[in-house]
Design a protein around this motif. Sequence first.
Motif, PDB file in Angstrom:
ATOM      1  N   UNK A 164       0.834  -1.206   0.000  1.00 48.45           N
ATOM      2  CA  UNK A 164       0.000   0.000   0.000  1.00 48.45           C
ATOM      3  C   UNK A 164       0.869   1.256   0.000  1.00 48.45           C
ATOM      4  N   UNK A 165       1.966   1.203   0.755  1.00 55.32           N
ATOM      5  CA  UNK A 165       2.875   2.342   0.811  1.00 55.32           C
ATOM      6  C   UNK A 165       3.506   2.644  -0.534  1.00 55.32           C
ATOM      7  N   UNK A 166       3.769   1.609  -1.326  1.00 57.45           N
ATOM      8  CA  UNK A 166       4.320   1.820  -2.669  1.00 57.45           C
ATOM      9  C   UNK A 166       3.347   2.594  -3.542  1.00 57.45           C
ATOM     10  N   UNK A 167       2.075   2.215  -3.475  1.00 56.36           N
ATOM     11  CA  UNK A 167       1.059   2.921  -4.266  1.00 56.36           C
ATOM     12  C   UNK A 167       0.933   4.365  -3.817  1.00 56.36           C
ATOM     13  N   UNK A 168       0.979   4.595  -2.498  1.00 55.73           N
ATOM     14  CA  UNK A 168       0.872   5.956  -1.981  1.00 55.73           C
ATOM     15  C   UNK A 168       2.090   6.793  -2.364  1.00 55.73           C
ATOM     16  N   UNK A 169       3.276   6.198  -2.323  1.00 63.10           N
ATOM     17  CA  UNK A 169       4.491   6.923  -2.681  1.00 63.10           C
ATOM     18  C   UNK A 169       4.478   7.323  -4.148  1.00 63.10           C
ATOM     19  N   UNK A 170       4.020   6.410  -4.988  1.00 56.65           N
ATOM     20  CA  UNK A 170       3.937   6.725  -6.410  1.00 56.65           C
ATOM     21  C   UNK A 170       3.001   7.907  -6.654  1.00 56.65           C
ATOM     22  N   UNK A 171       1.842   7.907  -5.938  1.00 54.07           N
ATOM     23  CA  UNK A 171       0.894   9.010  -6.095  1.00 54.07           C
ATOM     24  C   UNK A 171       1.476  10.326  -5.595  1.00 54.07           C
ATOM     25  N   UNK A 172       2.219  10.278  -4.481  1.00 55.28           N
ATOM     26  CA  UNK A 172       2.822  11.495  -3.941  1.00 55.28           C
ATOM     27  C   UNK A 172       3.860  12.074  -4.890  1.00 55.28           C
ATOM     28  N   UNK A 173       4.673  11.211  -5.468  1.00 60.34           N
ATOM     29  CA  UNK A 173       5.684  11.676  -6.418  1.00 60.34           C
ATOM     30  C   UNK A 173       5.041  12.286  -7.654  1.00 60.34           C
ATOM     31  N   UNK A 174       3.958  11.658  -8.090  1.00 61.20           N
ATOM     32  CA  UNK A 174       3.235  12.207  -9.237  1.00 61.20           C
ATOM     33  C   UNK A 174       2.645  13.570  -8.882  1.00 61.20           C
TER      34      UNK A 174
END
Length: 433
Positions: free
Chosen positions: A83-93
């Motif tokens: 879940x953290x990977x998905x959230x990190x990707x969204x934050x970077x975007x």
Amino acid sequence: MRRGGGAVLATERYGSAQSWKYLEKDGMIERTRDGREGETRSNSVVGVFKSVFLPQGYPDSVSDDYLQYQFWDTLQAFSSSLSGTLATQASLKGVGVGNQEATVAAATATWLLRDGTGMLGRILFAWQKGTKLDSEAKKWRLFADVLNDIAMFMEILAPYFPTCFTLIVCTAGIFKSIVGVAGGATRAALTVHQARRDNMADISAKDGSQETLVNLAGLLVSLILIPLVTDNAVLTLSLFFLFTILHLFANYKAVRSVVMETFNEARLSIVLQQYLKDKRILSPIEANQKEPVFLEFGKTAPIKLGVRLQDVVQSQEELNLALKENNMPYLLGIRNGCVCVCLGPEASVRNEIRAVCQAVWLSNMLSHPTSREPICAPMQQTKGLWKMVHESFKLMDANFDPFLKGVEAAGWDIKRTLLDWDEWRVEWKTKSS
């Protein structure tokens, strides 16, 4: 004694997992391991794994609930990592990675604001709730994981609300900082419970190794997921909700598997009410199964432990009422719907347990006034409240000694508690003295 052609001179074991024997053979001492050769080869791999990821002396050096808790904790850590990977990707975007119009300065400012608000949130939460994290470790452990999922969900949604992006990620940063404090502190409290040989450092280190292995596995799976979910909002949210459900379920099972033998307010209340009902003492396993693991608000009259004298009495007459029927080194009173306990400096752990037993009984009477009509009819009047306090002393005089012997026989640790006492200690004097 002879075994296998030689006299057994000595035996030894390593914990409870391995045993060896020394045989006399042709005038020499030969050391051999008990068990078949095939078992020895297979156990060698298992032994290496245990030595790397489990505390020394396992299972004798840890609590009985250790393995079950670690299984569910590992599962929740794996799902949280994904879940953290998905959230990190969204934050970077959201901060502009991949967007040619985004500037480094704007992205850096957003990141610094998120980290800064998170630091403030960490300090404020530790100030307000730090003392609760020991006594209610299960509740705050589960709360931290729920809040962590909410924070990650906000980070995933943030890029779709560009005008509020900074506000959303800063709020998520505050939530994650609270998660860091609550999660770390409650993990330390659980480590104290699990350490049966004062081996908290070893358990903590091996827990870190387990988490690192899980995060490594999550990293490998994330490398497969990232290309699939990039620019695919539906798949991102679907996977996030799947991992979140798994994460919350594993966390619930993890905290439910913990069996603490020390009393906090909830466990003491459960055991006391059962005893007053049918004289039966619940074991630690039974009481822990009934202990609530979600934060509750307003279900019972609050109890304040270790308060100032003025929180219990505000006149000489009230002090005399507080001392009536009371030969214990503590005072009890009811003020503004709260049960307040004022502790003397000479009070022992036994006195503290008894005081909380009385406070729990009074809290239940205030929360369920219809259950005791003769006492609770004048509950709004001062005399009626003090009458309840005096009855609580009589109740404890008749029941506390057999109750305490019973809980000790049932396996409870009464040498220490996890009761949330404040630091005020008062020496009082009667009017005559």
